[in-house]
Design a protein around this motif. Structure first.
Motif, PDB file in Angstrom:
ATOM      1  N   ALA A   1      69.001  27.160 -61.668  1.00  0.00           N
ATOM      2  CA  ALA A   1      67.939  27.845 -62.406  1.00  0.00           C
ATOM      3  C   ALA A   1      68.278  29.302 -62.655  1.00  0.00           C
ATOM      4  N   ASN A   2      69.163  29.856 -61.820  1.00  0.00           N
ATOM      5  CA  ASN A   2      69.615  31.240 -61.967  1.00  0.00           C
ATOM      6  C   ASN A   2      71.004  31.319 -62.607  1.00  0.00           C
ATOM      7  N   GLY A   3      71.486  30.175 -63.115  1.00  0.00           N
ATOM      8  CA  GLY A   3      72.813  30.148 -63.743  1.00  0.00           C
ATOM      9  C   GLY A   3      73.944  30.304 -62.755  1.00  0.00           C
ATOM     10  N   GLU A   4      73.738  29.803 -61.528  1.00  0.00           N
ATOM     11  CA  GLU A   4      74.739  29.964 -60.470  1.00  0.00           C
ATOM     12  C   GLU A   4      75.066  28.628 -59.807  1.00  0.00           C
ATOM     13  N   ASP A   5      76.257  28.549 -59.261  1.00  0.00           N
ATOM     14  CA  ASP A   5      76.668  27.403 -58.449  1.00  0.00           C
ATOM     15  C   ASP A   5      77.628  27.915 -57.381  1.00  0.00           C
ATOM     16  N   PRO A   6      77.098  28.531 -56.327  1.00  0.00           N
ATOM     17  CA  PRO A   6      77.965  29.160 -55.325  1.00  0.00           C
ATOM     18  C   PRO A   6      78.855  28.179 -54.577  1.00  0.00           C
TER      19      PRO A   6
ATOM     20  N   PRO B   1      69.164  22.674 -64.008  1.00  0.00           N
ATOM     21  CA  PRO B   1      68.459  22.002 -62.911  1.00  0.00           C
ATOM     22  C   PRO B   1      68.162  20.539 -63.241  1.00  0.00           C
ATOM     23  N   GLN B   2      68.330  19.690 -62.254  1.00  0.00           N
ATOM     24  CA  GLN B   2      68.027  18.270 -62.393  1.00  0.00           C
ATOM     25  C   GLN B   2      66.727  17.997 -61.618  1.00  0.00           C
ATOM     26  N   ASP B   3      65.627  18.486 -62.141  1.00  0.00           N
ATOM     27  CA  ASP B   3      64.369  18.458 -61.390  1.00  0.00           C
ATOM     28  C   ASP B   3      63.227  17.757 -62.117  1.00  0.00           C
ATOM     29  N   GLN B   4      63.563  17.042 -63.181  1.00  0.00           N
ATOM     30  CA  GLN B   4      62.538  16.347 -63.954  1.00  0.00           C
ATOM     31  C   GLN B   4      62.642  14.836 -63.724  1.00  0.00           C
ATOM     32  N   GLY B   5      61.791  14.298 -62.854  1.00  0.00           N
ATOM     33  CA  GLY B   5      61.819  12.875 -62.594  1.00  0.00           C
ATOM     34  C   GLY B   5      61.313  12.052 -63.774  1.00  0.00           C
ATOM     35  N   PRO B   6      61.648  10.778 -63.821  1.00  0.00           N
ATOM     36  CA  PRO B   6      62.453  10.046 -62.836  1.00  0.00           C
ATOM     37  C   PRO B   6      63.941  10.388 -62.934  1.00  0.00           C
ATOM     38  N   TRP B   7      64.703   9.932 -61.929  1.00  0.00           N
ATOM     39  CA  TRP B   7      66.128  10.221 -61.864  1.00  0.00           C
ATOM     40  C   TRP B   7      66.924   8.921 -62.004  1.00  0.00           C
ATOM     41  N   GLY B   8      68.087   9.026 -62.626  1.00  0.00           N
ATOM     42  CA  GLY B   8      68.970   7.871 -62.770  1.00  0.00           C
ATOM     43  C   GLY B   8      70.288   8.113 -62.077  1.00  0.00           C
ATOM     44  N   ALA B   9      71.020   7.035 -61.790  1.00  0.00           N
ATOM     45  CA  ALA B   9      72.322   7.137 -61.116  1.00  0.00           C
ATOM     46  C   ALA B   9      73.338   6.224 -61.787  1.00  0.00           C
ATOM     47  N   TYR B  10      74.530   6.752 -61.951  1.00  0.00           N
ATOM     48  CA  TYR B  10      75.673   5.985 -62.449  1.00  0.00           C
ATOM     49  C   TYR B  10      76.658   5.787 -61.300  1.00  0.00           C
ATOM     50  N   ASP B  11      77.318   4.643 -61.278  1.00  0.00           N
ATOM     51  CA  ASP B  11      78.214   4.303 -60.172  1.00  0.00           C
ATOM     52  C   ASP B  11      79.656   4.674 -60.510  1.00  0.00           C
TER      53      ASP B  11
END
Length: 482
Positions: A379-384, A395-405
């Motif tokens: 959300a702050n444009g960072e990935d320490p 950000p991945q914060d909007q449900g629902p969530w999906g997953a790939y294998d």
């Protein structure tokens, strides 16, 4: 690994054919070697086991990794230099060969011009999305880890993946191979299809020719130099089992049926040192669509382990390092976009993170903690933790969530081998003590030059270095005739 016999020159007929240079294999490396040797004034015989030219090279999508200010880069106003290209390749390689990387980068623009002079032209256009290969005829895109941390801090990023003007992701390189074949046809090179080398001929410690086979015919050719350009070994089950068991039946081989290690075995039969035989290019790209790169990749413990914007074989290489070689791409509903041809299957979607953890067998709370940490910083444009490029942070914060294998055996992984003979910058084959095996050269997938492992690979390296070092080997081999 079974090695071919070595034939003593004293045992072959005096009346056998004689030529300056024999080239084994008519892929990109062998074709370029034969053409340059002929242009340098050598008499050349080019042997190819298949019924036509091309080999694995013709199956490729058509990327050539070139830079330093090529015609395409200049037309698009993209700044690049041989020095920045050199710094990048040095930084990304786990075992860089300084002389080869320097030569390749310094000569990259002239090599680009040489390829176009064969009779084709790269389109002066740029594809900006994250993809395995340009979907259309766009001539340039980023095809490596140039913008991935820490490499973007060690060299100024520039796109260097030059693709031939053919839509789609396979077979584009045939355009170059056909042009190369046309240029070879204009020379005195004798091309012999359906004819393979079966053994090397030696006189003392020197290589002085080859034995050949064509159906039931047998024969010998004496030569002042032999250039081996016969591909890798992904099609040889015994060699794969011995050296690269990770290239198991769970993986689709990216190679022709003739990538059976013959060239490597021929070299080893006369004392060539083999390098990186355990290394392989393995990949199951989860992109395109590029929007999926904004998601996170986690292992079965719910932990991230690689920057998601990495080149696809780098990501795949790290997947194979994880427990049970299992991994998942997690994407929220705001960013999910299913691929047209998914190589990593979609598992399911869940309304809550807790449900997803349970379904994937991830320890309770682990994925939730990883997502919370990632989302807070994104959300702050960072990935320490992994320094994912800001272009792909969301950000991945909007449900629902999906997953790939992404798990090996579930995703459709493909690959090829990367090990081969030790050679110097001119393609001369070397023994373990670095001494030269006189009269023997190697290039392409059966030799080790710039591409040494999948985590550092960039699309276009094989065609780029195969053509460039094939040319150098052909010219140097021709010099033995003078």
């Amino acid at each position: 690994m079974q090695l071919p016999e070595v034939i003593d020159a004293a045992t072959i007929p005096d009346s056998c054919e004689q030529v300056d240079v024999v080239v084994i294999g008519f892929g990109i490396a062998g074709g370029c070697a034969a053409l340059e040797a002929a242009r340098a004034g050598a008499s050349v015989i080019l042997l190819e086991r298949a019924a036509e030219h091309g080999g694995t090279s013709s199956m490729a999508g058509g990327h050539f990794y070139l830079g330093g200010g090529t015609g395409v880069q200049k037309a698009l106003g993209i700044e690049d230099s041989a020095e920045e290209m050199f710094k990048y390749l040095m930084a990304v390689s786990p075992d860089p060969d300084v002389a080869k990387i320097r030569a390749y980068c310094d000569d990259s623009v002239t090599h680009f011009d040489w390829i176009e002079a064969l009779g084709m032209q790269f389109e002066r256009s740029f594809y900006a999305e994250k993809a395995v290969i340009q979907p259309g005829t766009q001539g340039l895109m980023f095809t490596g880890n140039e913008k991935v941390y820490p490499f973007r801090e060690r060299a100024v990023p520039a796109p260097r993946g030059h693709k031939v003007p053919k839509p789609g992701d396979t077979g584009g390189a045939k355009i170059v191979m056909d042009a190369l074949a046309d240029r070879i046809a204009e020379t005195s090179v004798q091309v012999r299809f359906e004819t393979g080398a079966s053994a090397l001929i030696t006189e003392g410690d020197d290589v002085v020719g080859v034995a050949w086979r064509r159906f039931d015919e047998r024969g010998f050719i004496r030569a002042k130099a032999v250039v081996i350009a016969a591909g890798g070994y992904v099609g040889n089950d015994e060699m794969v089992k011995e050296f690269t068991p990770q290239l198991s039946k769970k993986l689709f081989p990216l190679a022709s049926t003739y990538d059976d290690g013959l060239g490597i075995r021929l070299g080893a039969s006369v004392g060539a040192e083999l390098l990186g035989m355990h290394e392989a290019f393995i990949t199951a790209p989860f992109y395109p669509p590029s929007k999926l790169v904004t998601g996170i990749v986690v292992n079965k413990l719910g932990k991230r382990f690689v920057a998601e914007d990495s080149y696809h074989s780098r990501t795949s290489g790290f997947v194979l390092d994880q427990p049970d070689q299992a991994a998942y791409l997690i994407v929220d509903s705001a960013h999910i976009e299913h691929p047209d041809m998914p190589l990593c299957p979609f598992i399911d979607g869940w309304e809550t993170i807790e449900e997803m953890e349970q379904a994937l067998g991830i320890p309770a709370g682990a994925l939730a903690a990883t997502l919370h940490d990632y989302n807070t910083h994104a959300a702050n444009g960072e990935d320490p933790e992994f320094h994912k490029h800001p272009d792909w942070l969301s950000p991945q914060d909007q449900g629902p969530w999906g997953a790939y294998d992404l798990t090996l055996g579930k995703a459709l992984y493909a690959g090829f081998t990367m090990g081969g003979m030790r050679v110097d910058v001119e393609g001369r084959v070397q023994r373990a003590d670095r001494s030269i095996i006189n009269g023997l050269y190697a290039s392409g997938a059966c030799a080790v030059n710039i591409a040494v492992d999948g985590k550092s690979y960039a699309s276009g390296t094989q065609l780029g270095e195969g053509s460039y070092f094939g040319r150098r080997a052909g010219r140097h081999a021709a010099s033995l005739a003078n």
